[in-house]
Scaffold this motif. Structure first.
Motif: not given
Lengths: 473, 325
Positions: A310-318, A324-327, A330-334, A409-414
Motif C-alpha cells: 500500500m505504501i509503495d503504490t501510494h508514494q504521493q501521500w508522503f 513515509r518511515a513514520d507512517a 505507526l502502521a506497524l504499531c497498529a 524483514g517485517i519490522g520498521v522501515d530500513p
C-alpha cells in the motif's frame, strides 16, 4: 536560522500519551487506593531504580520527537525567494543536540576510541608508490598527535565528570532531604541521613544511586563524544552512540503506542462482552478466537506485507522520506496492536463477568442507573488495574519483538534507526576477522537497560496492583 | 469423549472459515491484484498488458466473489475466493512464485522443522520445570532471590543475542560444531546441537519464572501440609504432589503450541540455515511470495485449533476429575 516545525503522527500520539500519563498521575495522587498502590511500587529499590532509568530513556525519546525542518539558505545570486524553502531532511531536537555525533561521520568501520579506520586502504605515498595502511580517522581522535597517549587524554577529559555526577546527585539529595524534613518535621541534616541510610518510605537511595551513575555516564559522553567515537562507527561511518540514542525513540514508540492504539478496542469490547452478555459476548468471543487462531508472527507478516504494498503504490501521500518511515512505524504499531489486544480483552471480559454480579453493581442497577453509567462509573475503574498491569508487562515484550520482526524483514522501515536494524546490520559482520563487535555490544547494552528496567518496574506494578498478590504478601 | 472431540472439531469449522475469509480480504482486499502485480513487476515494466499477463499466469484475473460471466454454480465457484482461499481446505495450496508445489514443499520441510523444534520444546520444558521446582525448594532464601533476578535478566535479552552469541562462542571461538548447515541421518545431531541448546537457554528465563509462580501458588494448599505431615521429604512433596497438581495450568500453556511445532522457529531456522518451514516462511516473506504466506497462515490456524482440542483432552489425562462431555 529559521525552522519549520514538523508534527509527525507518532509525535502527536506521543504528546497525547505524555498528557494522558500526567493526567493519570494527578488523578492517582488524589485517589487514595491508587496512591497507596503506587507507594508500594516506590518502596521497592529495584522499581525506583528502574523508574529513573526509564525516565532517562523517555527524556531521550521525547527530545527525539520534537521534529523540524531547517530553512535552506538562498542559492548564490538568486533573489531571496518570497516563499522560504525548507530542507527535505526532517531533524529532531535530539539531532540538534547531537549534531557533532551526527555530522562527524567516517568512511566506514572504526573501533571505539580508534584513531584509524578499521580497514586498510591503498594510499599514494608522498614520495611515490603505494602503500596499504589504516588511514587516520577524519574526526575521531583528530586532536591527538601520533605519539600522544590515548589513555592520558581520556583520563584528563574525564577528570571533571565524577564531580558533575556528585554535584547533580548532591543537589537531588538536598531537594529530597528538604522534602523529607518538611514531611517529618525533623532537621535537614537528619533527613539527609535518613535518605542515605535507605530508611525513607520510598526507596530514594537506589534512585539516587542510579541518578549518580546516569549523570556520570552522560557527563563522560559529553566529555568524550565530541573528540572520539566512543562506541565506534558502523559500516557507513555513522557514530554508534548516535545510532543507539536514536534507537531509543523507536523502541519506546513501539512499546507504548501499540498499547495506546489497542487499548480503546480491548477495553470497550472486553467490558461490553462481560457486562452485556448474550449475542455481544458471542460476537466478541468469536472475533478474538479467530484472531487468536492465526499465529501472531504470520498475521503480523501478512499485514505488514500488505501495508508495504500500500505504501509503495501510494508514494504521493508522503512529502518526505521521514513521513513515509513514520507512517510505516505507526502502521506497524497498529498491526502489533491488532494482534495483541485479544489477551487483554479476554482478561477484561472475565473480570467484568465477576464484577457484574457483585452487590454494589446490583445496587446501582436497582437505583436505575443506566448501563453506560454503570460501565463508566462502577465497572471501568475496577478493571483499570488489569489494564495497567497489561500495559507495563507488554512494553518489554514489544521492544524485544521489534528486533525479531526487523530481522524477518517485517519490522520498521530500513531507514528508521532502531535496535532491530542495528542488530541486523551488525550481524553479518561477526564473520569478519577480527570481529566487528561494537555495534552489537552497543545495541545489547542499550536494549538490556531498557527492557530490564521495564521488566523490573512491571514486576513491582503487578505485585502492587494485583489484589490477589497484595493480599498474599 | 469421542462425541465431545467431534463437536469441538465441528466448532472449529466456522473459525477456520473466518480465518480463511479474513486472510483473503487481507491479501486481496487491502490491495487489488493490480497493485500487487505493479509492485512485483516494478513500476517501470508495469504496462497494462504486462499486468494482465501477470494476473493470467497466476490465475488472478477473476472476480473476487461473484463471476457474472459464468453460468449456474460456476458464478460463485469460478472466483478468486474459491480458487485461492477455500481450496486450501483440501490442502491444495497451488504453487509458489518459483513454480514449486507448496504442498510438496511443506511435506519435505516438516521433518527438519520437527527435528529442531521438538527437542528444543521438550528439553526447554523439562529444564524450566526442574529449575522452577528447585527455586521453590529454596524459596525465601538468597538463592531463590538471585535465581529470580537471573530469570528477569535472561528474559530481558533479545533472542537474537542468544543466537548470535551462541554461534560466535561455540562455533567460532571454540570451533566445536559447524556454524550453520544441515544434513539428514546421523550427521544431523552435529548440526542440531547448537540450535537446540540456544533455543533452550533463550526460553529458560521466562519459563522458569512462570512455573515458579504456579508452584508457589500450590505450595500453600492443604494437601501440601498433609503430605509433609505424613512425613514425606520436601523433594517428594514438590516433585510428586505439587508438580502433579500444577499440571493443569502448565498444560494450558504448553499443549496448545505442540502442533505448531511443525511450523518451526522462524529466526532459529533462518540463522542456522535449516531447511524447515520456518526458514521457508521467512524466505517467502522476504521475497514477498504471498501465496506461501497465505498457505502458512491457514496451516498455522488449523494447527492452533488442533492444539486447543488436544489441551482439553490432556486435562482428562492429567486430572481424572475432569470429564469432557
Amino acid at each position: 536560522m529559521n525552522i519549520l516545525p514538523v508534527l509527525l503522527p507518532t509525535d502527536l500520539l506521543i504528546f497525547v500519551l505524555v498528557l494522558a500519563a500526567l493526567a493519570l498521575a494527578v488523578r492517582a495522587r488524589r485517589h487514595a487506593p491508587s496512591r497507596e498502590a503506587w507507594r508500594r511500587v516506590g518502596e521497592r529499590p529495584t522499581a525506583m531504580a528502574a523508574a529513573v532509568v526509564l525516565l532517562a530513556f523517555a527524556a531521550v525519546g521525547f527530545l527525539d520527537s520534537l521534529h523540524y525542518r531547517e530553512q535552506l539558505p538562498p542559492g548564490q545570486g538568486e533573489p531571496a525567494a518570497a516563499k522560504p524553502l525548507y530542507s527535505s531532511e526532517v531533524l529532531s531536537a535530539l539531532d540538534a543536540l547531537l549534531a557533532p555525533l551526527r555530522l562527524q561521520t567516517e568512511k566506514t568501520y572504526s573501533a571505539p576510541f580508534a584513531r584509524q579506520l578499521f580497514q586498510r586502504e591503498t594510499v599514494e605515498r608522498p614520495g611515490g608508490g603505494q602503500a596499504r595502511i589504516h588511514p587516520r580517522l577524519v574526526h575521531g581522535a583528530r586532536h591527538l598527535q601520533d605519539g600522544d597517549s590515548l589513555l592520558a587524554d581520556v583520563a584528563w577529559r574525564l577528570a571533571w565528570t565524577p564531580l558533575a555526577a556528585l554535584a547533580a546527585s548532591g543537589l537531588r539529595l538536598l531537594a529530597l532531604a528538604a522534602a523529607v524534613a518538611r514531611a517529618r518535621r525533623c532537621h535537614l541534616d537528619a533527613a539527609a541521613r535518613l535518605v542515605l541510610a535507605g530508611r525513607t518510605t520510598l526507596a530514594w537511595r537506589s534512585a539516587l544511586a542510579v541518578v549518580f551513575i546516569a549523570v556520570l555516564l552522560s557527563a563522560a559522553g559529553v566529555a568524550l563524544a565530541t573528540h572520539y567515537h566512543v562506541l565506534g562507527t558502523d559500516k557507513v561511518g555513522q557514530d554508534v552512540l548516535y545510532l543507539s540514542l536514536k534507537s531509543v525513540r523507536t523502541g519506546l514508540v513501539i512499546g507504548t503506542l501499540t498499547t495506546l492504539i489497542m487499548l480503546p478496542f480491548a477495553v470497550a469490547l472486553g467490558i461490553a462482552a462481560g457486562y452485556l452478555g448474550g449475542w455481544v459476548d458471542d460476537a466478541v468471543q468469536y472475533l478474538y478466537t479467530v484472531l487468536n487462531a492465526i499465529p501472531s508472527v504470520l498475521l503480523i507478516a501478512a499485514s505488514v506485507l500488505m501495508m508495504q504494498v500500500m505504501i509503495d503504490t501510494h508514494q504521493q501521500w508522503f512529502d518526505t522520506a521521514a513521513q513515509r518511515a513514520d507512517a510505516r512505524l505507526l502502521a506497524l504499531c497498529a498491526i502489533l496492536g491488532i494482534t495483541s489486544w485479544t489477551g487483554l480483552c479476554r482478561l477484561l471480559r472475565g473480570e467484568t463477568l465477576k464484577l457484574r454480579e457483585l452487590d454494589y453493581v446490583q445496587a446501582a442497577r436497582a437505583f436505575g442507573a443506566s448501563g453506560a453509567a454503570i460501565l463508566r462509573r462502577h465497572i471501568l475503574p475496577n478493571v483499570m488495574h488489569i489494564v495497567l498491569i497489561t500495559v507495563v508487562l507488554d512494553f518489554s515484550v514489544l521492544v524485544l519483538a521489534e528486533a525479531v520482526l526487523s530481522y524477518v524483514g517485517i519490522g520498521v522501515d530500513p531507514t528508521t534507526i532502531s535496535f532491530g536494524t542495528m542488530i541486523n546490520m551488525a550481524r553479518a559482520e561477526l564473520a569478519r576477522e577480527p570481529v566487528v563487535w561494537w555495534s552489537l555490544a552497543a545495541a545489547f547494552v542499550f536494549m538490556l537497560a531498557l527492557v530490564l528496567s521495564a521488566n523490573l518496574l512491571a514486576d513491582a506494578v503487578r505485585d502492587a496492583f494485583d489484589p490477589r498478590r497484595v493480599s498474599r504478601a | 469423549m469421542l462425541a465431545y472431540i467431534v463437536r469441538r472439531l465441528l466448532y472449529a469449522v466456522p473459525i477456520l472459515l473466518s480465518v480463511n475469509l479474513f486472510t483473503f480480504v487481507l491479501f486481496f482486499g487491502v490491495n487489488s491484484p493490480d497493485d500487487i502485480a505493479r509492485m512485483q513487476l516494478g513500476a517501470k515494466y508495469a504496462s497494462p498488458e504486462a499486468i494482465q499477463r501477470w494476473k493470467a499466469e497466476r490465475g488472478y484475473d477473476k472476480p473476487m466473489f461473484y463471476n457474472p460471466a459464468r453460468a449456474g454454480a460456476a458464478k460463485f465457484t469460478d472466483t478468486l475466493f474459491v480458487d485461492k482461499s477455500l481450496r486450501m481446505f483440501t490442502f491444495e495450496f497451488g504453487s509458489a512464485d518459483d513454480g514449486h508445489d507448496i504442498a510438496r514443499e511443506i511435506r519435505a520441510r516438516m521433518g527438519p522443522s520437527l527435528a529442531i523444534a521438538l527437542p528444543t520444546f521438550a528439553l526447554g520444558l523439562f529444564a524450566a520445570i526442574v529449575l522452577a521446582l528447585l527455586l521453590v525448594f529454596f524459596r525465601a532464601t538468597a538463592l531463590d532471590f538471585w535465581g529470580v533476578v537471573g530469570c528477569v535478566v535472561m528474559m530481558s535479552i533479545s533472542s537474537m543475542f542468544y543466537i548470535i552469541g551462541g554461534q560466535w562462542l561455540v562455533s567460532k571461538t571454540w570451533a566445536l560444531v559447524p556454524i550453520s548447515s544441515y544434513a539428514g541421518g546421523l550427521d544431523m545431531a552435529r548440526f542440531l546441537g547448537l540450535p537446540v541448546l540456544i533455543g533452550v537457554v533463550a526460553g529458560l528465563g521466562s519459563g522458569t519464572r512462570w512455573y515458579r509462580t504456579l508452584f508457589l501458588e500450590e505450595i500453600s494448599r492443604d494437601y501440601v501440609r498433609t503430605a509433609r505431615a505424613k512425613g514425606l521429604s520436601e523433594l517428594a512433596v514438590l516433585f510428586r504432589h505439587v508438580l502433579r497438581n500444577a499440571l493443569i495450568p502448565i498444560l494450558t500453556g504448553v499443549v496448545v503450541v505442540i502442533p505448531s511445532l511443525f511450523l518451526g522457529s522462524l529466526v532459529m531456522e533462518s540463522f542456522f540455515a535449516i531447511p524447515g518451514l520456518g526458514s521457508y516462511t521467512i524466505d517467502a516473506i522476504r521475497g514477498q511470495d504471498f501465496t506461501v504466506v497465505r498457505s502458512m497462515v491457514f496451516i498455522g490456524s488449523a494447527l492452533y485449533i488442533v492444539g486447543l482440542v488436544l489441551t482439553d483432552i490432556s486435562y482428562t489425562v492429567a486430572d481424572p476429575r475432569v470429564r469432557l462431555g
